[in-house]
Design an enzyme around this catalytic site. Sequence first.
Site, PDB file in Angstrom:
ATOM      1  N   LYS A 238       0.845  -1.195   0.000  1.00 33.68           N
ATOM      2  CA  LYS A 238       0.000   0.000   0.000  1.00 33.68           C
ATOM      3  C   LYS A 238       0.880   1.246   0.000  1.00 33.68           C
ATOM      4  O   LYS A 238       1.943   1.256   0.639  1.00 33.68           O
ATOM      5  CB  LYS A 238      -0.852   0.037   1.274  1.00 33.68           C
ATOM      6  CG  LYS A 238      -2.014  -0.931   1.318  1.00 33.68           C
ATOM      7  CD  LYS A 238      -2.804  -0.726   2.615  1.00 33.68           C
ATOM      8  CE  LYS A 238      -3.897  -1.764   2.777  1.00 33.68           C
ATOM      9  NZ  LYS A 238      -4.990  -1.628   1.821  1.00 33.68           N
ATOM     10  N   ARG A 312     -10.239 -11.425   2.529  1.00 39.85           N
ATOM     11  CA  ARG A 312     -11.154 -12.444   2.005  1.00 39.85           C
ATOM     12  C   ARG A 312     -10.503 -13.818   2.011  1.00 39.85           C
ATOM     13  O   ARG A 312     -11.197 -14.826   2.106  1.00 39.85           O
ATOM     14  CB  ARG A 312     -11.611 -12.034   0.596  1.00 39.85           C
ATOM     15  CG  ARG A 312     -10.504 -11.987  -0.412  1.00 39.85           C
ATOM     16  CD  ARG A 312     -10.904 -11.254  -1.690  1.00 39.85           C
ATOM     17  NE  ARG A 312     -11.023  -9.813  -1.502  1.00 39.85           N
ATOM     18  CZ  ARG A 312     -11.374  -8.956  -2.462  1.00 39.85           C
ATOM     19  NH1 ARG A 312     -11.667  -9.400  -3.681  1.00 39.85           N
ATOM     20  NH2 ARG A 312     -11.437  -7.673  -2.222  1.00 39.85           N
TER      21      ARG A 312
HETATM   22  N1  BES Z   1      -8.067  -3.688   4.703  1.00 39.09           N
HETATM   23  C1  BES Z   1      -8.256  -3.338   3.332  1.00 39.09           C
HETATM   24  C2  BES Z   1      -9.571  -2.634   3.063  1.00 39.09           C
HETATM   25  C3  BES Z   1      -9.743  -1.280   3.663  1.00 39.09           C
HETATM   26  C4  BES Z   1      -8.993  -0.200   3.224  1.00 39.09           C
HETATM   27  C5  BES Z   1     -10.712  -1.096   4.620  1.00 39.09           C
HETATM   28  C6  BES Z   1      -9.209   1.039   3.770  1.00 39.09           C
HETATM   29  C7  BES Z   1     -10.931   0.129   5.152  1.00 39.09           C
HETATM   30  C8  BES Z   1     -10.172   1.208   4.745  1.00 39.09           C
HETATM   31  C9  BES Z   1      -8.262  -4.593   2.485  1.00 39.09           C
HETATM   32  O1  BES Z   1      -7.442  -5.625   2.910  1.00 39.09           O
HETATM   33  C10 BES Z   1      -7.773  -4.156   1.149  1.00 39.09           C
HETATM   34  O2  BES Z   1      -6.640  -3.775   1.052  1.00 39.09           O
HETATM   35  N2  BES Z   1      -8.642  -4.218   0.152  1.00 39.09           N
HETATM   36  C11 BES Z   1      -8.309  -3.812  -1.165  1.00 39.09           C
HETATM   37  C12 BES Z   1      -8.859  -4.834  -2.115  1.00 39.09           C
HETATM   38  C13 BES Z   1      -8.339  -4.680  -3.523  1.00 39.09           C
HETATM   39  C14 BES Z   1      -6.880  -5.066  -3.576  1.00 39.09           C
HETATM   40  C15 BES Z   1      -9.155  -5.584  -4.421  1.00 39.09           C
HETATM   41  C16 BES Z   1      -8.950  -2.463  -1.420  1.00 39.09           C
HETATM   42  O3  BES Z   1     -10.078  -2.232  -0.974  1.00 39.09           O
HETATM   43  O4  BES Z   1      -8.309  -1.621  -2.063  1.00 39.09           O
HETATM   44 MN    MN Z   2      -5.455  -5.439   2.200  1.00 36.47          MN
END
Ligand code: BES
Ligand code: MN
Length: 459
Positions: A238, A312
Amino acid sequence: MSRVTTLLPAAEDGAIPIRCVDAAGWPAVAAELPPLAAAFARAAGFEAKPGRVALLPGPDGALAGVLFGVDAAGTDPFAVGRLPEALPEGTYRLEGLPGDPALAALAWRLSGYRFGRYRERPAPKARLVVPAGVDAAEIDRIADAVASGRDLVNTPANDLGPAEIEAAARALAARFGAACTVIAGEALEQGFPLIAAVGRASPRAPRLIDLTWGDPGAPRVTLVGKGVVFDTGGLDLKPAAAMLLMKKDMAGAAVALAAAEMAMGAGLNIRLRVLIPTVENAVAGEAFRPGDVLRSRRGLTVEIGNTDAEGRLILADALSLADEEAPDLVIDFATLTGAARVALGPDLPALFTEDDGLAAQLTATGLAVHDPVWRMPLWAPYGSLLDSKVADLNNVSSGPFAGAVTAALFLRRFVSAAAAHVHLDLYGWNPATKPGRPEGGEVQTARLVYALLKARYAA
Ligand code: BES
Ligand code: MN
Ligand code: ZN
């Protein structure tokens, strides 16, 4: 966090009255007040608008009463949460409150939460005599469970790893005579390959926590909470701004534990199970990679399109285990997608279920207890967005569309025997202080799920 309650169960002589007043009622209230107090309120600029507060002097200069501006329709049932901070130490009672008095008392306590682990952060000291007919002990139980959950979310990852989440679950189990087993190491590698893979890069070992409580013959309810103690994104790292708050990526686990604490505390007639897959999604040579193909507990093979879609993956193996005993109800809680926040914002978790009756009940209950959710569709045709060329499915869609929906559809692939499945995609954080909701970690949907279970399975 102090668990010292600020609620007093019985009427007390000498409690300072907080007179709730709306614009239409203000002239009559002003006419009833001692002239000196009314004049003082006017001089201080009090207006009977929602949220306004004025302290009223008695003839001796002591605090004799409080005016609190309200909206007659009781639009914000947590509005009273403004008061503890605004009032000096003392004992108060509410007069003329519109709306639900139990929610008002709850807001009073929830607003007094402070995360004080690293610096003293004194809580407001104003005490409330609970309105007549309100069960103060029940409100204290709910507020204490919320505080425990908020503490977990607020604790940074350097002090809260998988072992500390395990310790919290074990402590909760011990308090209520629940059983608690933990699967780690070789057994995790063998039985829960997705959890093991996501957690592999961290020196803090991944694990699956399995808590069970209650009469084995009662309806089976299983709560599953995402326990990612920190989400760097993994090799699909990230950017800094997106990583900053990722200590809260275990909020789903905190919600499951908080809801369990409420349900066990109330002695609900259920066989409760709490499953928490907990990992750190870290970066190291052993990290799982984009392009890896993993065989899940259920046997489905999963191609990794993005290591940042880790929630997931760990939920899939935990949901598979939940499903194996064909429970009556499975509810999972997760900070799963940014897309759910784009759709609904931080205050409104997304609800996914195929059960229309359950969706309606959850939506209505959420509004009633001021812990709302909004339904989004498990739109089956989007399932093909998760197709993989080499495996049974990919963990992400390659496109930008409907990210919260495709995440929910991914989870659905791992549940088939449970009578009902609910997925809640939540933010787990209050971005700014609102009445009853101090800035920081929040166990969204814990009170909602407790209320639902209470309605369905009261002891
Ligand atoms: N933990 C994050 C989702 C998240 C981000 C929740 C910011 C609340 C605030 C999750 O693990 C994630 O990184 N999801 C990705 C999925 C994508 C790679 C398909 C996302 O939402 O960008
Ligand atoms: Mn994530
Ligand atoms: Zn995550």
